[in-house]
Design a protein around this motif. Sequence first.
Motif, PDB file in Angstrom:
ATOM      1  N   GLY A  76     -13.851   6.986  -3.381  1.00  9.58           N
ATOM      2  CA  GLY A  76     -13.752   7.796  -2.084  1.00  9.58           C
ATOM      3  C   GLY A  76     -13.399   7.026  -0.832  1.00  9.58           C
ATOM      4  O   GLY A  76     -13.716   7.198   0.249  1.00  9.58           O
ATOM      5  N   LEU A  77     -12.856   6.070  -1.054  1.00  8.30           N
ATOM      6  CA  LEU A  77     -11.751   5.200  -0.038  1.00  8.30           C
ATOM      7  C   LEU A  77     -11.098   6.137   0.809  1.00  8.30           C
ATOM      8  O   LEU A  77     -10.102   6.624   0.387  1.00  8.30           O
ATOM      9  CB  LEU A  77     -11.239   3.888  -0.435  1.00  8.30           C
ATOM     10  CG  LEU A  77     -10.478   2.977   0.604  1.00  8.30           C
ATOM     11  CD1 LEU A  77     -11.938   2.498   1.451  1.00  8.30           C
ATOM     12  CD2 LEU A  77      -9.761   1.920  -0.075  1.00  8.30           C
ATOM     13  N   VAL A  78     -11.276   6.027   2.320  1.00  6.74           N
ATOM     14  CA  VAL A  78     -10.430   7.032   3.234  1.00  6.74           C
ATOM     15  C   VAL A  78      -9.956   5.994   4.052  1.00  6.74           C
ATOM     16  O   VAL A  78     -10.821   5.257   4.814  1.00  6.74           O
ATOM     17  CB  VAL A  78     -11.379   8.013   3.809  1.00  6.74           C
ATOM     18  CG1 VAL A  78     -10.372   8.829   4.602  1.00  6.74           C
ATOM     19  CG2 VAL A  78     -11.788   8.854   2.860  1.00  6.74           C
ATOM     20  N   VAL A  79      -8.483   5.727   4.096  1.00  6.24           N
ATOM     21  CA  VAL A  79      -8.016   5.054   5.042  1.00  6.24           C
ATOM     22  C   VAL A  79      -6.824   5.825   5.898  1.00  6.24           C
ATOM     23  O   VAL A  79      -6.123   6.510   5.383  1.00  6.24           O
ATOM     24  CB  VAL A  79      -7.206   3.720   4.278  1.00  6.24           C
ATOM     25  CG1 VAL A  79      -6.338   2.933   5.153  1.00  6.24           C
ATOM     26  CG2 VAL A  79      -8.062   3.129   3.191  1.00  6.24           C
ATOM     27  N   ASP A  80      -7.024   5.150   7.230  1.00  7.64           N
ATOM     28  CA  ASP A  80      -6.184   5.814   8.370  1.00  7.64           C
ATOM     29  C   ASP A  80      -5.091   4.740   8.117  1.00  7.64           C
ATOM     30  O   ASP A  80      -5.203   3.660   8.493  1.00  7.64           O
ATOM     31  CB  ASP A  80      -6.994   5.938   9.612  1.00  7.64           C
ATOM     32  CG  ASP A  80      -5.983   6.496  10.804  1.00  7.64           C
ATOM     33  OD1 ASP A  80      -4.820   6.509  10.250  1.00  7.64           O
ATOM     34  OD2 ASP A  80      -6.340   6.863  11.707  1.00  7.64           O
ATOM     35  N   PRO A  81      -3.739   5.369   8.009  1.00  7.71           N
ATOM     36  CA  PRO A  81      -2.682   4.445   8.006  1.00  7.71           C
ATOM     37  C   PRO A  81      -2.355   3.676   9.306  1.00  7.71           C
ATOM     38  O   PRO A  81      -2.106   2.435   9.213  1.00  7.71           O
ATOM     39  CB  PRO A  81      -1.305   5.414   7.978  1.00  7.71           C
ATOM     40  CG  PRO A  81      -2.022   6.731   7.252  1.00  7.71           C
ATOM     41  CD  PRO A  81      -3.443   6.880   7.575  1.00  7.71           C
ATOM     42  N   GLU A  82      -3.021   4.127  10.444  1.00  4.83           N
ATOM     43  CA  GLU A  82      -3.091   3.435  11.537  1.00  4.83           C
ATOM     44  C   GLU A  82      -4.236   2.154  11.495  1.00  4.83           C
ATOM     45  O   GLU A  82      -3.869   1.231  12.263  1.00  4.83           O
ATOM     46  CB  GLU A  82      -3.637   4.161  12.510  1.00  4.83           C
ATOM     47  CG  GLU A  82      -2.730   5.417  12.764  1.00  4.83           C
ATOM     48  CD  GLU A  82      -1.844   5.368  13.976  1.00  4.83           C
ATOM     49  OE1 GLU A  82      -1.877   4.684  14.917  1.00  4.83           O
ATOM     50  OE2 GLU A  82      -0.707   6.070  13.923  1.00  4.83           O
TER      51      GLU A  82
ATOM     52  N   ALA B 217      -5.505   5.506  -5.806  1.00  7.46           N
ATOM     53  CA  ALA B 217      -6.516   5.070  -6.953  1.00  7.46           C
ATOM     54  C   ALA B 217      -7.902   4.830  -6.469  1.00  7.46           C
ATOM     55  O   ALA B 217      -8.991   5.508  -6.769  1.00  7.46           O
ATOM     56  CB  ALA B 217      -6.111   4.036  -7.935  1.00  7.46           C
ATOM     57  N   LEU B 218      -8.116   4.146  -5.471  1.00  8.11           N
ATOM     58  CA  LEU B 218      -9.380   3.710  -4.981  1.00  8.11           C
ATOM     59  C   LEU B 218      -9.927   5.152  -4.211  1.00  8.11           C
ATOM     60  O   LEU B 218     -11.139   5.142  -4.162  1.00  8.11           O
ATOM     61  CB  LEU B 218      -9.198   2.626  -3.877  1.00  8.11           C
ATOM     62  CG  LEU B 218      -9.091   1.099  -4.811  1.00  8.11           C
ATOM     63  CD1 LEU B 218      -8.810   0.105  -3.774  1.00  8.11           C
ATOM     64  CD2 LEU B 218     -10.299   0.767  -5.569  1.00  8.11           C
ATOM     65  N   GLU B 219      -9.244   5.691  -3.481  1.00 13.08           N
ATOM     66  CA  GLU B 219      -9.565   6.926  -3.009  1.00 13.08           C
ATOM     67  C   GLU B 219     -10.336   7.759  -3.911  1.00 13.08           C
ATOM     68  O   GLU B 219     -11.410   8.312  -3.599  1.00 13.08           O
ATOM     69  CB  GLU B 219      -8.412   7.591  -2.303  1.00 13.08           C
ATOM     70  CG  GLU B 219      -8.760   8.829  -1.251  1.00 13.08           C
ATOM     71  CD  GLU B 219      -7.459   9.353  -0.816  1.00 13.08           C
ATOM     72  OE1 GLU B 219      -6.791  10.465  -1.367  1.00 13.08           O
ATOM     73  OE2 GLU B 219      -7.037   8.869   0.154  1.00 13.08           O
TER      74      GLU B 219
ATOM     75  N   GLU C 231     -17.847   2.026   8.610  1.00 12.04           N
ATOM     76  CA  GLU C 231     -17.328   2.527   9.730  1.00 12.04           C
ATOM     77  C   GLU C 231     -17.503   3.916   9.458  1.00 12.04           C
ATOM     78  O   GLU C 231     -17.989   4.693  10.408  1.00 12.04           O
ATOM     79  CB  GLU C 231     -16.035   2.161  10.103  1.00 12.04           C
ATOM     80  CG  GLU C 231     -15.662   0.994  10.546  1.00 12.04           C
ATOM     81  CD  GLU C 231     -14.280   0.379  10.723  1.00 12.04           C
ATOM     82  OE1 GLU C 231     -13.355   1.400  10.403  1.00 12.04           O
ATOM     83  OE2 GLU C 231     -14.008  -0.593  11.109  1.00 12.04           O
ATOM     84  N   ARG C 232     -17.281   4.425   8.098  1.00 12.08           N
ATOM     85  CA  ARG C 232     -17.590   5.808   7.910  1.00 12.08           C
ATOM     86  C   ARG C 232     -18.987   6.246   7.954  1.00 12.08           C
ATOM     87  O   ARG C 232     -19.076   7.166   8.297  1.00 12.08           O
ATOM     88  CB  ARG C 232     -16.723   6.085   6.606  1.00 12.08           C
ATOM     89  CG  ARG C 232     -15.211   6.215   6.693  1.00 12.08           C
ATOM     90  CD  ARG C 232     -14.714   6.953   5.391  1.00 12.08           C
ATOM     91  NE  ARG C 232     -15.244   8.092   5.192  1.00 12.08           N
ATOM     92  CZ  ARG C 232     -15.694   8.526   3.908  1.00 12.08           C
ATOM     93  NH1 ARG C 232     -15.343   7.778   2.808  1.00 12.08           N
ATOM     94  NH2 ARG C 232     -15.958   9.911   3.434  1.00 12.08           N
TER      95      ARG C 232
ATOM     96  N   VAL D  20     -12.245  -3.098   2.718  1.00 10.80           N
ATOM     97  CA  VAL D  20     -12.959  -1.826   2.121  1.00 10.80           C
ATOM     98  C   VAL D  20     -14.287  -1.885   2.596  1.00 10.80           C
ATOM     99  O   VAL D  20     -14.866  -0.597   2.829  1.00 10.80           O
ATOM    100  CB  VAL D  20     -12.686  -1.933   0.531  1.00 10.80           C
ATOM    101  CG1 VAL D  20     -13.814  -1.112  -0.213  1.00 10.80           C
ATOM    102  CG2 VAL D  20     -11.418  -1.923   0.112  1.00 10.80           C
ATOM    103  N   LEU D  21     -15.044  -2.705   2.524  1.00 10.17           N
ATOM    104  CA  LEU D  21     -16.493  -2.881   2.958  1.00 10.17           C
ATOM    105  C   LEU D  21     -16.381  -2.148   4.361  1.00 10.17           C
ATOM    106  O   LEU D  21     -17.274  -1.408   4.805  1.00 10.17           O
ATOM    107  CB  LEU D  21     -17.026  -3.947   2.597  1.00 10.17           C
ATOM    108  CG  LEU D  21     -17.186  -4.520   1.165  1.00 10.17           C
ATOM    109  CD1 LEU D  21     -17.789  -5.929   0.777  1.00 10.17           C
ATOM    110  CD2 LEU D  21     -18.217  -3.486   0.390  1.00 10.17           C
TER     111      LEU D  21
END
Length: 87
Positions: free
Chosen positions: A54-60, A48-50, A83-84, A77-78
């Motif tokens: 536009g939150l993009v999270v690498d599962p790693e 939902a946050l994605e 980093e992005r 998140v911040l």
Amino acid sequence: MDRQNVRTALENALTDVLERPVTGLTGEVKLFDDLHLDSTTMLEMLMALEDSIGLVVDPEDLDADDFVSVDTFTDFVLATRRERAVA
């Protein structure tokens, strides 16, 4: 994006995922203990946050310590967004 924007987005995502109003979150609220999230609802919240911010999270990059409280998740998140922006 600042802490309040993240908190508002989190409240909206949790309202959708938990199918009940989630408002007035404070930094000390425990995501699993107080809100009764589980691994499935946590993934739904991330999706939902994605969509919303536009939150993009690498599962790693996921670490259980990032999901302890509203504050630790907001920090995550911040940091992820910074980093992005740098990359």
